[in-house]
Design an enzyme around this catalytic site. Structure first.
Site, mmCIF file in Angstrom:
data_model
loop_
_atom_site.group_PDB
_atom_site.id
_atom_site.type_symbol
_atom_site.label_atom_id
_atom_site.label_comp_id
_atom_site.label_asym_id
_atom_site.label_seq_id
_atom_site.Cartn_x
_atom_site.Cartn_y
_atom_site.Cartn_z
ATOM 1 N N ARG A 95 1.833 -12.134 -0.806
ATOM 2 C CA ARG A 95 0.451 -12.273 -0.332
ATOM 3 C C ARG A 95 0.022 -13.702 -0.904
ATOM 4 N NH1 ARG A 95 -1.694 -8.882 3.996
ATOM 5 N NH2 ARG A 95 -0.402 -7.380 4.347
ATOM 6 N N HIS B 31 -10.507 -2.193 11.350
ATOM 7 C CA HIS B 31 -9.307 -3.131 10.789
ATOM 8 C C HIS B 31 -9.188 -4.377 11.816
ATOM 9 C CE1 HIS B 31 -5.074 -3.351 9.189
ATOM 10 N NE2 HIS B 31 -5.902 -4.083 8.628
ATOM 11 N N ASP C 266 -9.586 -9.555 8.533
ATOM 12 C CA ASP C 266 -8.909 -8.207 8.194
ATOM 13 C C ASP C 266 -9.935 -6.938 8.674
ATOM 14 O OD1 ASP C 266 -6.569 -6.963 7.409
ATOM 15 O OD2 ASP C 266 -7.701 -6.202 5.829
ATOM 16 N N TYR D 241 -1.198 -3.386 -7.101
ATOM 17 C CA TYR D 241 -1.245 -4.027 -5.791
ATOM 18 C C TYR D 241 -2.668 -4.201 -4.984
ATOM 19 C CZ TYR D 241 -0.217 -5.327 -0.944
ATOM 20 O OH TYR D 241 -0.281 -6.134 0.107
ATOM 21 N N ARG E 62 0.871 -1.163 0.130
ATOM 22 C CA ARG E 62 0.058 0.112 0.062
ATOM 23 C C ARG E 62 0.851 1.227 -0.114
ATOM 24 N NH1 ARG E 62 -2.043 0.823 4.424
ATOM 25 N NH2 ARG E 62 -1.359 -0.979 5.501
ATOM 26 N N SER F 241 -1.352 -3.596 9.993
ATOM 27 C CA SER F 241 -0.879 -4.712 9.002
ATOM 28 C C SER F 241 0.455 -5.460 9.207
ATOM 29 C CB SER F 241 -0.709 -3.894 7.554
ATOM 30 O OG SER F 241 -1.881 -3.134 7.309
ATOM 31 N N ALA F 242 0.454 -6.767 8.939
ATOM 32 C CA ALA F 242 1.289 -7.570 9.255
ATOM 33 C C ALA F 242 1.785 -7.769 10.652
ATOM 34 C CB ALA F 242 2.644 -7.197 8.386
ATOM 35 N N CYS F 243 0.743 -7.617 11.868
ATOM 36 C CA CYS F 243 1.060 -7.740 12.965
ATOM 37 C C CYS F 243 0.254 -8.912 13.682
ATOM 38 C CB CYS F 243 0.918 -6.554 13.923
ATOM 39 S SG CYS F 243 2.041 -4.950 13.327
ATOM 40 N N GLY G 247 -0.051 -20.494 18.066
ATOM 41 C CA GLY G 247 -1.033 -21.054 18.971
ATOM 42 C C GLY G 247 -0.953 -20.852 20.337
ATOM 43 N N ASN H 202 -3.042 -14.693 11.507
ATOM 44 C CA ASN H 202 -2.710 -15.674 12.293
ATOM 45 C C ASN H 202 -3.544 -16.112 13.588
ATOM 46 O OD1 ASN H 202 0.313 -17.184 11.806
ATOM 47 N ND2 ASN H 202 -0.041 -15.156 10.805
ATOM 48 N N LYS I 277 -9.901 -2.137 1.502
ATOM 49 C CA LYS I 277 -9.419 -1.128 2.198
ATOM 50 C C LYS I 277 -10.099 0.341 2.007
ATOM 51 C CE LYS I 277 -6.311 -3.584 4.216
ATOM 52 N NZ LYS I 277 -6.637 -4.040 5.690
ATOM 53 N N ARG J 121 2.911 -3.992 17.496
ATOM 54 C CA ARG J 121 4.224 -4.699 17.638
ATOM 55 C C ARG J 121 5.430 -3.928 18.198
ATOM 56 N NH1 ARG J 121 6.884 -8.241 13.704
ATOM 57 N NH2 ARG J 121 4.954 -9.001 12.424
HETATM 58 P P1 GDP Z 1 -1.826 -9.416 9.725
HETATM 59 O O1 GDP Z 1 -1.190 -8.842 8.454
HETATM 60 O O2 GDP Z 1 -2.113 -8.600 10.817
HETATM 61 O O3 GDP Z 1 -2.944 -10.294 9.407
HETATM 62 O O4 GDP Z 1 -0.578 -10.372 9.992
HETATM 63 P P2 GDP Z 1 -0.495 -12.191 10.024
HETATM 64 O O5 GDP Z 1 -1.306 -12.706 10.783
HETATM 65 O O6 GDP Z 1 -0.308 -12.141 8.413
HETATM 66 O O7 GDP Z 1 1.260 -11.987 10.545
HETATM 67 C C1 GDP Z 1 2.223 -11.025 9.851
HETATM 68 C C2 GDP Z 1 3.316 -11.568 10.245
HETATM 69 O O8 GDP Z 1 3.737 -11.729 11.743
HETATM 70 C C3 GDP Z 1 3.740 -13.074 9.837
HETATM 71 O O9 GDP Z 1 5.100 -13.160 9.224
HETATM 72 C C4 GDP Z 1 3.436 -13.786 10.912
HETATM 73 O O10 GDP Z 1 4.083 -15.190 10.947
HETATM 74 C C5 GDP Z 1 3.906 -12.890 12.140
HETATM 75 N N1 GDP Z 1 3.143 -13.332 13.627
HETATM 76 C C6 GDP Z 1 1.624 -13.328 13.780
HETATM 77 N N2 GDP Z 1 1.414 -13.689 14.797
HETATM 78 C C7 GDP Z 1 2.707 -13.781 15.466
HETATM 79 C C8 GDP Z 1 2.887 -14.054 16.966
HETATM 80 O O11 GDP Z 1 1.898 -14.287 17.765
HETATM 81 N N3 GDP Z 1 4.278 -13.960 17.262
HETATM 82 C C9 GDP Z 1 5.166 -13.724 16.309
HETATM 83 N N4 GDP Z 1 6.435 -13.525 16.908
HETATM 84 N N5 GDP Z 1 4.954 -13.549 14.972
HETATM 85 C C10 GDP Z 1 3.662 -13.518 14.470
HETATM 86 P P1 PGA Z 2 -3.043 -7.104 6.674
HETATM 87 O O1 PGA Z 2 -3.945 -6.639 5.269
HETATM 88 O O2 PGA Z 2 -3.783 -6.434 7.670
HETATM 89 O O3 PGA Z 2 -3.544 -8.621 6.850
HETATM 90 O O4 PGA Z 2 -1.606 -7.048 6.295
HETATM 91 C C1 PGA Z 2 -3.225 -6.028 4.361
HETATM 92 C C2 PGA Z 2 -3.192 -4.610 4.612
HETATM 93 O O5 PGA Z 2 -3.558 -3.927 5.935
HETATM 94 O O6 PGA Z 2 -2.678 -3.915 3.846
HETATM 95 MN MN MN Z 3 -5.223 -5.078 6.866
HETATM 96 MN MN MN Z 4 -3.745 -10.572 7.486
#
Ligand code: GDP
Ligand code: PGA
Ligand code: MN
Ligand code: MN
Length: 608
Positions: free
Chosen positions: A391, A252, A299, A223, A84, A274-276, A518, A280, A232, A422
């Site tokens: 992705r 979000h 999301d 993208y 983004r 995003s990516a936090c 987990g 998972n 978004k 994070r």
């Molecule tokens: P989203 O973008 O918020 O959906 O985040 P994701 O679930 O895709 O996770 C983003 C990144 O953080 C990935 O590389 C995951 O492996 C990592 N991640 C997710 N959950 C955890 C966690 O509980 N602990 C750690 N250390 N890393 C995590």
């Molecule tokens: P994410 O979604 O939150 O899973 O990273 C895409 C984004 O927010 O750009």
């Molecule tokens: Mn997102």
């Molecule tokens: Mn995600």
């Protein structure tokens, strides 16, 4: 209207709709952008086959081995178009004060003038697709409809995965249903005879929202978050404005269902940048015996107070657009099971010699692959096989732990809201707010290290209110007030309880103190214990935090001192946070709600 008046639509073709406003808009855009052809997308499997074949022929897609990942493709992007672009994202409200400090602003008339010139002739040599879609269940009382016009086949097929796209949405549009107009172009016209590139895009990019008009104009990027406009742009930026006007929340957030060994059910929503860790957590496989998680969304959550006074959440999306690196059979087995069934699109990952995908962190490191930039890659290669923001895009209904109520227009009643970021320091593993307003303060002052999901310096700590900083469609101060007002207007007993989590605190060796993934089920169990009055906590200056003894740590092999350290509330660290929060509030200015200023004062006093 006569069909001949839509340039690009054949003389004998009839548009599959009588929606006058839609047809007028399609004609207007076709006249401006001058595509070779206009096609109404129907979302059928035949259309998917046609378009994916075309994308393979164009060199955009590589078909994966059907025995391993049936009906799946890698589509690696231009290396400049991988995330983004927040610096190019605009909220073009009529009044600049309605945008505020979280996004860029330009006068809407001026922006329309600038972008109209960019759009002029921009689809030459290409096909313009008209893509009707619905965010949230089609069966909703008033389904949230949109139409994306795009010149990208990649967008059309991705929209089929991510939204309820095609004929059913068009039918809901009828002849006059309101819809969000979402215009997208790659900004890469083709002159007569000019060869295409694998990933067309433009150096100039605009991701523009016109909140009062409920309209989106995107230009120059293919993208996901910039180009799949239902996600978004509609479901967060435009929907947050609708939500402000109509008294609900567009957030979000993931949505998960937690089932205890006693078969008690709680629904939890969680906002992480995003990516936090949203995807998972949404698909978590608990490590504690007897507990189960089912997934509703990873999301976005749209939340409304129901007739029963409870805050109810619906996921507007239809697929997952998940971060690939780090996803494996141990961290997120349910994501692996979802993509294994195929029908998935992968962006910016490695292609193995047997025609499968691979990325950093996945099991079974191959001896050789072709990396996301098309270069040979082997273990030990300096380059990454996959972009850090690569992705997978995969249908939600393939998720083996999808909650049966995932498509219910009434949504699910939320018991707890988690905010998280994070942070290597300062923020403990979990912390319960004293009440709604304190929880809103936690969300409003949320901070996180920047990730690869957006351009910018990875690792820099910034405030990311409710994990919404790039997604709030109006002034962030008004947004905070909206959160506070919704809480005040609700029955306090029925409000979700609010928690602040941090899976990413680090120790002296830079190691994560908490094992995460987990094992986060242990934190969820404590959260439920707090709701039900069975779990203990210590009152600290920042909120209610468990001691290690208050958490179920049975079977955890991590060093006890790491777990202890993950829970520490260090008063000095928190005192150092105060000027950062003050700076953030100063940036927002007058619109910071009094209630949040009060919370800041309370925090200062409690820290002494
Ligand atoms: P989203 O973008 O918020 O959906 O985040 P994701 O679930 O895709 O996770 C983003 C990144 O953080 C990935 O590389 C995951 O492996 C990592 N991640 C997710 N959950 C955890 C966690 O509980 N602990 C750690 N250390 N890393 C995590
Ligand atoms: P994410 O979604 O939150 O899973 O990273 C895409 C984004 O927010 O750009
Ligand atoms: Mn997102
Ligand atoms: Mn995600």
């Amino acid at each position: 209207m006569s069909t001949a008046s839509i340039p690009g639509l054949g003389d004998t073709e009839t548009p599959p709709t009588q929606h006058a406003e839609l047809l007028a808009w399609v004609r207007e855009v076709a006249e401006l952008t001058t595509p070779d052809r206009v096609v109404f997308a129907d979302g059928s499997d035949a259309e998917w086959d046609r378009l994916t074949t075309r994308l393979v022929e164009a060199g955009t897609f590589t078909r994966l081995n059907d025995d391993i990942k049936p009906n799946s493709f890698i589509g690696n992007s231009d290396p400049s178009d991988v995330a983004r672009v927040e610096s190019r994202t605009y909220i073009c409200s009529r009044d600049e004060a309605d945008c505020g400090v979280t996004n860029n602003w330009m006068d809407p008339t001026e922006m329309r003038a600038v972008m109209t010139e960019l759009y002029r002739g921009c689809m030459a040599g290409r096909t313009m697709y008209v893509v009707p879609f619905c965010m949230g269940p089609l069966e909703a009382e008033s389904p949230k409809l949109g139409v994306e016009i795009t010149d990208s086949e990649y967008v059309v097929v991705s929209m089929k995965v991510m939204t309820r796209m095609g004929a059913a949405a068009l039918e809901k549009l009828g002849t006059d249903a309101p819809f969000v107009k979402a215009l997208h172009s790659l900004g890469a016209p083709l002159a007569d005879g000019q060869a295409d590139v694998a990933w067309p895009c433009n150096e100039i990019k605009y991701i523009t929202q016109f909140p009062e008009d409920r309209e989106i104009w995107s230009y120059g990027s293919g993208y996901g978050g910039n180009a799949l406009l239902g996600k978004k742009c509609f479901s967060l930026r435009i929907a947050s404005v609708m939500a402000r006007d109509e008294g609900w929340l567009a957030e979000h957030m993931l949505i998960l269902k937690l089932i205890s060994p006693e078969q008690k059910v709680h629904y939890v929503a969680a906002a992480f940048p995003s990516a936090c860790g949203k995807t998972n957590l949404a698909m978590l496989e608990p490590t504690i015996p007897g507990w189960r998680v089912e997934t509703l969304g990873d999301d976005i959550a749209w939340m409304t107070f129901g007739d029963d006074g409870r805050l109810r959440a619906v996921n507007p999306e239809f697929g997952f657009f998940g971060v690939a690196p780090g996803t494996n059979w141990k961290t997120n087995p349910n994501a692996m099971r979802t993509i294994e069934q195929g029908n998935s699109l992968f962006t910016n990952v490695g292609l193995t010699d047997d025609g499968d995908v691979w990325w950093e962190g996945m099991e079974g490191t191959p001896e050789h692959l072709v990396d996301w930039k098309g270069n040979d890659w082997a273990p030990g290669s300096e380059a990454l096989s996959s972009h850090p923001n690569s992705r997978y895009c995969t249908p939600m209904n393939q998720c083996p732990i999808l909650a049966p109520e995932w498509n219910d227009p009434e949504g699910v009643p939320i018991s707890a809201i988690l905010f998280g970021g994070r942070r290597a320091t300062t923020v403990p593993l979990v912390n319960e707010a004293r009440d709604w307003q304190h929880g809103v303060f936690m969300g409003a002052t949320l901070s996180s290290e920047q990730t690869a999901a957006a351009e910018g310096a990875v690792g820099t700590v910034r405030r990311d209110p409710m994990a919404m900083i790039p997604f709030i469609g109006y002034n962030v101060g008004d947004y905070f007030q909206h959160w506070i007002d919704l809480g005040k207007g609700a029955d306090a007993d029925k409000l979700p309880k609010i928690f602040y989590v941090n899976w990413f605190r680090r120790g002296p060796e830079k190691q994560f103190l908490w094992p995460g993934f987990g094992e986060n089920s242990r934190v969820l169990k404590w959260v439920i214990g707090r709701l039900e009055g069975t779990a203990a906590a210590v009152e600290t200056p920042i909120g209610h935090v468990p001691t290690a003894a208050d958490l179920d740590l049975d079977g955890l092999t991590e060093p006890a001192e790491d777990i202890e350290a993950s829970l520490v509330v260090d008063v000095d660290e928190w005192k150092a946070e105060i000027p950062l929060i003050e700076e953030w509030f100063a940036k927002i200015g007058d619109k910071v709600p009094t209630g949040l200023r009060d919370e800041l004062e309370t925090l200062k006093q409690r820290l002494g």
